[in-house]
Enzyme design. Sequence first.
Site, short mmCIF file in Angstrom:
data_model
loop_
_atom_site.label_atom_id
_atom_site.label_comp_id
_atom_site.label_asym_id
_atom_site.label_seq_id
_atom_site.Cartn_x
_atom_site.Cartn_y
_atom_site.Cartn_z
CE1 TYR A 115 4.22 -7.64 -5.43
CE2 TYR A 115 4.98 -8.26 -3.37
CZ TYR A 115 5.02 -7.67 -4.55
OH TYR A 115 6.33 -6.87 -4.72
CB CYS A 116 -4.27 -8.95 -3.39
SG CYS A 116 -5.95 -9.41 -3.81
CB ILE A 117 -2.08 -12.81 -7.38
CG1 ILE A 117 -0.76 -11.95 -6.92
CG2 ILE A 117 -1.78 -13.29 -8.74
CD1 ILE A 117 -0.33 -10.70 -7.47
CG HIS A 150 -4.19 -3.97 -7.57
ND1 HIS A 150 -5.56 -4.62 -8.08
CD2 HIS A 150 -4.13 -3.07 -8.29
CE1 HIS A 150 -5.96 -4.16 -9.18
NE2 HIS A 150 -5.29 -2.93 -9.35
#
Length: 145
Positions: free
Chosen positions: A115-117, A101
């Site tokens: 950007y939390c990946i 997200h």
Amino acid sequence: METSDELKQRIGELSYEVTQHAATESPFTGEYDDFFEKGIYVDIVSGEVLFSSLDKFNSGCGWPAFSKPIENRMVTNHDDSSYGMRRVEVKSREAGSHLGHVFSDGPKEAGGLRYCINSAALKFIPYDQMEKEGYAQWLTLFDET
């Protein structure tokens, strides 16, 4: 065309669940959470280029965090209202893999995005292996570092 079973065998159960069913790995467990080597991150499913180590930062959230993709066109954003939350899901453009997200609480000086990946959605290509792995065109990202 690769079947679901073949894909699961190639990338592993967790990566399959994350990329194909929008699962989330547990925080602070992913391979790339506390990892800051020089190189690029690609989609574990398709190998498409996504993020650079130059844009990675420690957000303390428990997942790899990036201020931006290498190019905006490399990812797509989608509204996500699962679990009673309003978020923006990030997918890879070509394979449509769920990556994680994006949030608006990133470093202001880097554009304000985080950007939390999921690590399980990524494959890291070290700088010194980029040419050998077919990513030579992206070496110039690191020219000024």
